[in-house]
Design an enzyme around this catalytic site. Structure first.
Site, PDB file in Angstrom:
ATOM      1  CG  LEU A   5     -27.299  27.205 -23.757  1.00 26.89           C
ATOM      2  CD1 LEU A   5     -26.378  27.487 -22.681  1.00 26.89           C
ATOM      3  CD2 LEU A   5     -27.407  28.320 -24.792  1.00 26.89           C
ATOM      4  CG  HIS A  54     -29.700  24.503 -10.171  1.00 24.19           C
ATOM      5  ND1 HIS A  54     -30.614  25.087 -11.035  1.00 24.19           N
ATOM      6  CD2 HIS A  54     -30.242  23.675  -9.216  1.00 24.19           C
ATOM      7  CE1 HIS A  54     -31.859  24.534 -10.674  1.00 24.19           C
ATOM      8  NE2 HIS A  54     -31.760  23.834  -9.710  1.00 24.19           N
ATOM      9  CB  SER A  89     -26.253  39.325  -7.743  1.00 20.39           C
ATOM     10  OG  SER A  89     -26.682  38.010  -7.547  1.00 20.39           O
ATOM     11  CG  ASN A  90     -24.495  34.049  -9.002  1.00 23.80           C
ATOM     12  OD1 ASN A  90     -23.503  33.633  -7.988  1.00 23.80           O
ATOM     13  ND2 ASN A  90     -25.600  33.818  -8.975  1.00 23.80           N
ATOM     14  CD  GLU A 139     -30.512  14.524 -17.535  1.00 19.67           C
ATOM     15  OE1 GLU A 139     -31.448  14.003 -16.881  1.00 19.67           O
ATOM     16  OE2 GLU A 139     -29.693  13.591 -17.679  1.00 19.67           O
ATOM     17  CG  LEU A 140     -32.770  22.227 -17.294  1.00 21.11           C
ATOM     18  CD1 LEU A 140     -31.888  23.542 -17.937  1.00 21.11           C
ATOM     19  CD2 LEU A 140     -33.971  22.471 -17.322  1.00 21.11           C
TER      20      LEU A 140
HETATM   21  C1  GRF Z   1     -29.359  32.304  -9.190  1.00 24.45           C
HETATM   22  O1  GRF Z   1     -30.069  31.948  -7.899  1.00 24.45           O
HETATM   23  C2  GRF Z   1     -28.762  31.403  -9.931  1.00 24.45           C
HETATM   24  O2  GRF Z   1     -28.309  30.465  -9.263  1.00 24.45           O
HETATM   25  C3  GRF Z   1     -29.802  31.012 -10.896  1.00 24.45           C
HETATM   26  O3  GRF Z   1     -30.688  32.165 -11.320  1.00 24.45           O
HETATM   27  C4  GRF Z   1     -30.299  33.219 -10.206  1.00 24.45           C
HETATM   28  C5  GRF Z   1     -29.389  34.160 -10.866  1.00 24.45           C
HETATM   29  O4  GRF Z   1     -29.257  35.271  -9.878  1.00 24.45           O
HETATM   30  N1  GRF Z   1     -29.361  30.252 -11.941  1.00 24.45           N
HETATM   31  P1  GRF Z   1     -28.297  36.633 -10.486  1.00 24.45           P
HETATM   32  O5  GRF Z   1     -28.969  36.849 -11.682  1.00 24.45           O
HETATM   33  O6  GRF Z   1     -27.087  36.056 -10.677  1.00 24.45           O
HETATM   34  O7  GRF Z   1     -28.402  37.470  -9.436  1.00 24.45           O
END
Ligand code: GRF
Length: 225
Positions: A93, A109, A13-14, A143-144
Site C-alpha cells: 500500500l 506478519h 484464516s486470520n 515502509e513494508l
Molecule cells: C499469514 O501467515 C499472515 O501472517 C501473512 O499471510 C498469511 C495469511 O494467512 N501475512 P491467512 O490468509 O490469514 O490464512
C-alpha cells in the site's frame, strides 16, 4: 462498539479466527466488511457464510498503484471503520493510503520483525538456522513490514521442521496475537502515540514467550503445544 474492516488476499484464516471470536462473544467489535484484492480469495466465502458483507477491488484492473489504493480506500470508507485490519493482504500500500489510516491500520506478519520482512519468512528462518521464530502484529507505516510493534509471539524451530510444520506452528500463534491486538484496540487500550505504541495491558505473564504478556490464562493459551 468499534467497527472493523478486514482486508484479505487468500485463505483468510486470520480473518476467520477474528470472525469466530466475534461470533463466540470473545471479541466485542463489529466486523463491517471483508475486502479482497483477489476475486478468488478463499476467505471471501468464509466471510459471506458468516453474514459479513464482502467487496472485491481487483488490483489487476489498475495500472497505477495509487489508483488501486484510492479505489480501495473509497470502498473501505463506505463502511466508516475505526480500525482496518490487514490479514494476509498481499498488496503493498502506498504512502498516501497508509497516511490516511495512520494509527488505525494494523498488519500481521509471520516473523519476529524486524527479522525477515517480506515473503517466504518460514523458509528463510529455516535456511538461516534460526532457533526461534514467530509472528508480529504492528501498526502499518509506509515502509513494508515495518512499523511500531504491538505484540509478538515466539515459537521454537525444531530440528524436524520443514516450511509447512513451522508455518503451522506460527499460524496458531498469529490467530492468538491478532485477537489480542484487535481486542486491545477495541477496548481503547492501544494507540499510536508519537510514532510509538502506547498500550495499557497487564504485564503479569512474564516468562512466557509472548509479549506483552496478558495474564496467566491468556498466556498459557499462547504457548506452543
Ligand atoms: C499469514 O501467515 C499472515 O501472517 C501473512 O499471510 C498469511 C495469511 O494467512 N501475512 P491467512 O490468509 O490469514 O490464512
Amino acid at each position: 462498539m468499534i467497527s472493523v474492516v478486514i482486508l484479505i488476499s487468500g485463505r483468510g484464516s486470520n480473518m476467520a479466527s477474528l470472525l469466530a471470536a466475534v461470533d463466540s462473544g470473545t471479541l466485542a467489535v463489529r466486523i463491517a466488511a471483508v475486502l479482497s484484492n483477489r476475486p478468488d480469495a478463499q476467505g471471501l466465502a468464509t466471510a459471506a457464510a458468516s453474514g459479513v458483507p464482502t467487496r472485491v477491488v481487483d488490483h489487476r484492473q489498475f495500472v497505477a498503484r495509487e489508483d488501486f489504493d484510492a479505489v480501495l480506500a473509497a470502498a473501505i470508507d463506505t463502511f466508516a471503520p475505526d480500525l482496518v485490519v490487514l490479514a494476509g493482504f498481499m498488496r503493498i500500500l502506498g504512502d498516501r493510503f497508509v497516511r490516511r489510516y495512520a494509527g488505525r491500520l494494523i498488519n500481521i506478519h509471520p516473523s519476529l520483525l524486524p527479522a525477515f520482512p517480506g515473503l517466504h519468512t518460514h523458509r528463510r528462518a529455516l535456511d538461516e538456522g534460526a532457533r526461534i521464530h514467530g509472528c508480529t502484529v504492528h501498526f502499518v507505516t509506509p515502509e513494508l513490514d515495518h512499523g511500531p510493534v504491538i505484540v509478538q509471539a515466539a515459537v521454537p524451530v525444531l530440528d524436524a521442521d520443514d516450511e509447512a510444520t513451522l508455518a503451522a506452528r506460527v499460524l496458531a500463534q498469529e490467530h492468538q496475537i491478532y485477537l489480542l491486538a484487535v481486542r486491545w484496540f477495541a477496548e481503547g487500550r492501544l494507540r499510536l502515540q508519537g510514532g510509538r505504541v502506547a498500550l495499557d495491558a497487564a504485564q503479569d505473564g512474564a516468562g512466557v514467550l509472548i509479549s506483552p504478556a496478558v495474564g496467566a490464562e491468556a498466556a498459557a493459551r499462547c504457548l506452543w503445544p
